[in-house]
Write a protein that holds these residues in place. Structure first.
Motif, mmCIF file in Angstrom:
data_model
loop_
_atom_site.group_PDB
_atom_site.id
_atom_site.type_symbol
_atom_site.label_atom_id
_atom_site.label_comp_id
_atom_site.label_asym_id
_atom_site.label_seq_id
_atom_site.Cartn_x
_atom_site.Cartn_y
_atom_site.Cartn_z
ATOM 1 N N LYS A 124 -73.836 21.924 -6.706
ATOM 2 C CA LYS A 124 -74.688 20.756 -6.482
ATOM 3 C C LYS A 124 -75.159 20.686 -5.032
ATOM 4 O O LYS A 124 -76.281 20.281 -4.766
ATOM 5 N N TYR A 125 -74.305 21.084 -4.088
ATOM 6 C CA TYR A 125 -74.729 21.138 -2.688
ATOM 7 C C TYR A 125 -75.866 22.126 -2.516
ATOM 8 O O TYR A 125 -76.800 21.878 -1.764
ATOM 9 N N SER A 126 -75.795 23.258 -3.196
ATOM 10 C CA SER A 126 -76.844 24.263 -3.045
ATOM 11 C C SER A 126 -78.174 23.773 -3.601
ATOM 12 O O SER A 126 -79.225 24.226 -3.181
ATOM 13 N N ARG A 127 -78.133 22.839 -4.536
ATOM 14 C CA ARG A 127 -79.360 22.281 -5.109
ATOM 15 C C ARG A 127 -79.734 20.938 -4.504
ATOM 16 O O ARG A 127 -80.623 20.257 -5.002
ATOM 17 N N LYS A 128 -79.006 20.543 -3.463
ATOM 18 C CA LYS A 128 -79.244 19.261 -2.765
ATOM 19 C C LYS A 128 -79.107 18.082 -3.718
ATOM 20 O O LYS A 128 -79.827 17.106 -3.627
ATOM 21 N N ALA A 129 -78.154 18.168 -4.638
ATOM 22 C CA ALA A 129 -77.968 17.101 -5.619
ATOM 23 C C ALA A 129 -76.507 16.713 -5.760
ATOM 24 O O ALA A 129 -76.087 16.285 -6.825
ATOM 25 N N ALA A 130 -75.726 16.869 -4.713
ATOM 26 C CA ALA A 130 -74.298 16.600 -4.812
ATOM 27 C C ALA A 130 -74.029 15.108 -4.850
ATOM 28 O O ALA A 130 -74.585 14.340 -4.084
ATOM 29 N N LEU A 131 -73.173 14.738 -5.749
ATOM 30 C CA LEU A 131 -72.691 13.376 -5.833
ATOM 31 C C LEU A 131 -71.179 13.476 -5.903
ATOM 32 O O LEU A 131 -70.633 13.974 -6.887
ATOM 33 N N GLU A 147 -79.688 27.947 0.960
ATOM 34 C CA GLU A 147 -81.064 27.543 0.672
ATOM 35 C C GLU A 147 -81.815 28.603 -0.128
ATOM 36 O O GLU A 147 -82.765 28.289 -0.827
ATOM 37 N N GLU A 148 -81.407 29.869 -0.035
ATOM 38 C CA GLU A 148 -82.084 30.923 -0.774
ATOM 39 C C GLU A 148 -81.748 30.884 -2.260
ATOM 40 O O GLU A 148 -82.432 31.498 -3.061
ATOM 41 N N HIS A 149 -80.734 30.172 -2.635
ATOM 42 C CA HIS A 149 -80.262 30.184 -4.019
ATOM 43 C C HIS A 149 -80.488 28.854 -4.729
ATOM 44 O O HIS A 149 -79.855 28.581 -5.739
ATOM 45 N N THR A 150 -81.406 28.039 -4.233
ATOM 46 C CA THR A 150 -81.627 26.733 -4.861
ATOM 47 C C THR A 150 -82.279 26.863 -6.230
ATOM 48 O O THR A 150 -82.047 26.043 -7.102
ATOM 49 N N GLU A 151 -83.092 27.895 -6.443
ATOM 50 C CA GLU A 151 -83.792 28.061 -7.716
ATOM 51 C C GLU A 151 -83.101 29.059 -8.642
ATOM 52 O O GLU A 151 -83.534 29.257 -9.763
ATOM 53 N N ASP A 152 -82.042 29.720 -8.168
ATOM 54 C CA ASP A 152 -81.353 30.723 -8.983
ATOM 55 C C ASP A 152 -80.624 30.078 -10.146
ATOM 56 O O ASP A 152 -80.149 28.949 -10.055
ATOM 57 N N GLN A 153 -80.532 30.815 -11.221
ATOM 58 C CA GLN A 153 -79.741 30.366 -12.360
ATOM 59 C C GLN A 153 -78.276 30.735 -12.169
ATOM 60 O O GLN A 153 -77.402 30.149 -12.782
ATOM 61 N N ASN A 154 -78.017 31.744 -11.315
ATOM 62 C CA ASN A 154 -76.641 32.158 -11.043
ATOM 63 C C ASN A 154 -75.950 31.133 -10.164
ATOM 64 O O ASN A 154 -76.589 30.417 -9.404
ATOM 65 N N HIS A 155 -74.645 31.109 -10.266
ATOM 66 C CA HIS A 155 -73.852 30.194 -9.450
ATOM 67 C C HIS A 155 -73.836 30.689 -8.007
ATOM 68 O O HIS A 155 -73.807 31.881 -7.756
ATOM 69 N N HIS A 193 -69.132 19.335 2.788
ATOM 70 C CA HIS A 193 -68.611 20.619 2.333
ATOM 71 C C HIS A 193 -67.160 20.811 2.787
ATOM 72 O O HIS A 193 -66.328 21.300 2.027
ATOM 73 N N CYS A 194 -66.862 20.400 4.020
ATOM 74 C CA CYS A 194 -65.472 20.494 4.497
ATOM 75 C C CYS A 194 -64.559 19.560 3.702
ATOM 76 O O CYS A 194 -63.413 19.927 3.392
ATOM 77 N N ALA A 195 -65.048 18.390 3.346
ATOM 78 C CA ALA A 195 -64.252 17.478 2.523
ATOM 79 C C ALA A 195 -64.002 18.079 1.141
ATOM 80 O O ALA A 195 -62.906 17.951 0.585
ATOM 81 N N ASN A 196 -65.001 18.764 0.597
ATOM 82 C CA ASN A 196 -64.839 19.429 -0.697
ATOM 83 C C ASN A 196 -63.786 20.535 -0.607
ATOM 84 O O ASN A 196 -62.956 20.683 -1.501
ATOM 85 N N GLU A 197 -63.797 21.305 0.478
ATOM 86 C CA GLU A 197 -62.780 22.347 0.660
ATOM 87 C C GLU A 197 -61.385 21.749 0.802
ATOM 88 O O GLU A 197 -60.420 22.273 0.248
ATOM 89 N N GLY A 234 -68.923 36.953 1.445
ATOM 90 C CA GLY A 234 -69.583 36.422 2.635
ATOM 91 C C GLY A 234 -69.405 34.918 2.732
ATOM 92 O O GLY A 234 -69.166 34.226 1.745
ATOM 93 N N ALA A 235 -69.537 34.423 3.930
ATOM 94 C CA ALA A 235 -69.428 32.979 4.150
ATOM 95 C C ALA A 235 -70.660 32.273 3.600
ATOM 96 O O ALA A 235 -71.744 32.851 3.538
ATOM 97 N N LEU A 236 -70.487 31.023 3.181
ATOM 98 C CA LEU A 236 -71.625 30.214 2.760
ATOM 99 C C LEU A 236 -72.228 29.572 3.998
ATOM 100 O O LEU A 236 -71.546 28.868 4.740
ATOM 101 N N LEU A 237 -73.504 29.794 4.219
ATOM 102 C CA LEU A 237 -74.201 29.274 5.389
ATOM 103 C C LEU A 237 -75.317 28.368 4.903
ATOM 104 O O LEU A 237 -76.173 28.786 4.122
ATOM 105 N N PHE A 238 -75.310 27.108 5.331
ATOM 106 C CA PHE A 238 -76.329 26.180 4.881
ATOM 107 C C PHE A 238 -76.785 25.322 6.043
ATOM 108 O O PHE A 238 -76.095 25.166 7.047
ATOM 109 N N GLU A 239 -77.985 24.777 5.891
ATOM 110 C CA GLU A 239 -78.550 23.925 6.928
ATOM 111 C C GLU A 239 -77.844 22.580 6.894
ATOM 112 O O GLU A 239 -77.682 21.970 5.831
ATOM 113 N N ASN A 240 -77.441 22.115 8.052
ATOM 114 C CA ASN A 240 -76.766 20.828 8.141
ATOM 115 C C ASN A 240 -77.814 19.753 8.385
ATOM 116 O O ASN A 240 -78.000 19.267 9.496
ATOM 117 N N ALA A 241 -78.516 19.388 7.323
ATOM 118 C CA ALA A 241 -79.614 18.439 7.447
ATOM 119 C C ALA A 241 -79.099 17.015 7.664
ATOM 120 O O ALA A 241 -79.542 16.321 8.568
#
Length: 173
Positions: free
Chosen positions: A134-141, A33-41, A64-68, A50-57
């Motif tokens: 796309k997951y980090s920007r809440k726009a994954a399809l 969630e801290e990187h939603t506005e970043d231009q970096n990947h 994310h597990c299916a993507n892995e 480090g592990a990717l930690l995100f809110e499971n809304a």
């Protein structure tokens, strides 16, 4: 129970003792969630290991597990093609001694399978990285694109052509 305003990284690190098998670099997780506005990947965000930690809304964790798992399937296919490539290059013959035709076909066919192996690995990682971003920007399809279909078509065609080649070589001998 944890305070909802508390930093999830501190909760994560306080509940998990240091384990060199799970976290060999002892890094804190990276909050997506801290990187939603970043231009970096998101995969290049510190800490790198480090592990990717995100809110499971909604169903983020499942997706994310299916993507892995999809990336791991691409990796497995890439490894299979690499093993087939090496097997063809090392010992491509049906009888005790390889024929001249088999010797001439071994290296080019092995290189084709090796290139397909690298293509599958690159395509799998690119799909994984694009979906994580796309997951980090809440726009994954989640869907397969034309590149995935093209790679599968080429791989299937080469495998089918190789089977026909192997059968015709076996009958000619």
């Amino acid at each position: 129970m944890a305070d909802p305003t508390e930093d999830p990284r501190s909760i994560w690190s306080s509940r998990r003792p240091y384990n060199p098998l799970v976290n060999p670099t002892h890094c804190k997780p990276s909050l997506v969630e801290e990187h939603t506005e970043d231009q970096n990947h998101i995969l290049c965000a510190p800490p790198i290991f480090g592990a990717l930690l995100f809110e499971n809304a909604t169903s983020d964790a499942r997706d994310h597990c299916a993507n892995e798992r999809t990336f791991l399937s691409w990796l497995r296919m890439s490894m299979y093609l690499a093993v087939v490539s090496l097997a063809i290059i090392i010992s491509f013959h049906f009888k005790d001694q390889p024929t001249g035709l088999e010797r001439r076909m071994a290296l080019p066919l092995g290189i084709v399978f090796w290139l397909l192996s690298l293509t599958c690995l690159i395509n799998g990682f690119a799909n994984y990285a694009r979906t994580v971003r796309k997951y980090s920007r809440k726009a994954a399809l989640v869907q397969s694109g034309w590149k995935t279909q093209l790679v599968f078509t080429v791989v299937g065609t080469v495998i089918l052509g190789s089977c026909i080649l192997f059968l015709s070589t076996d009958q000619a001998a």
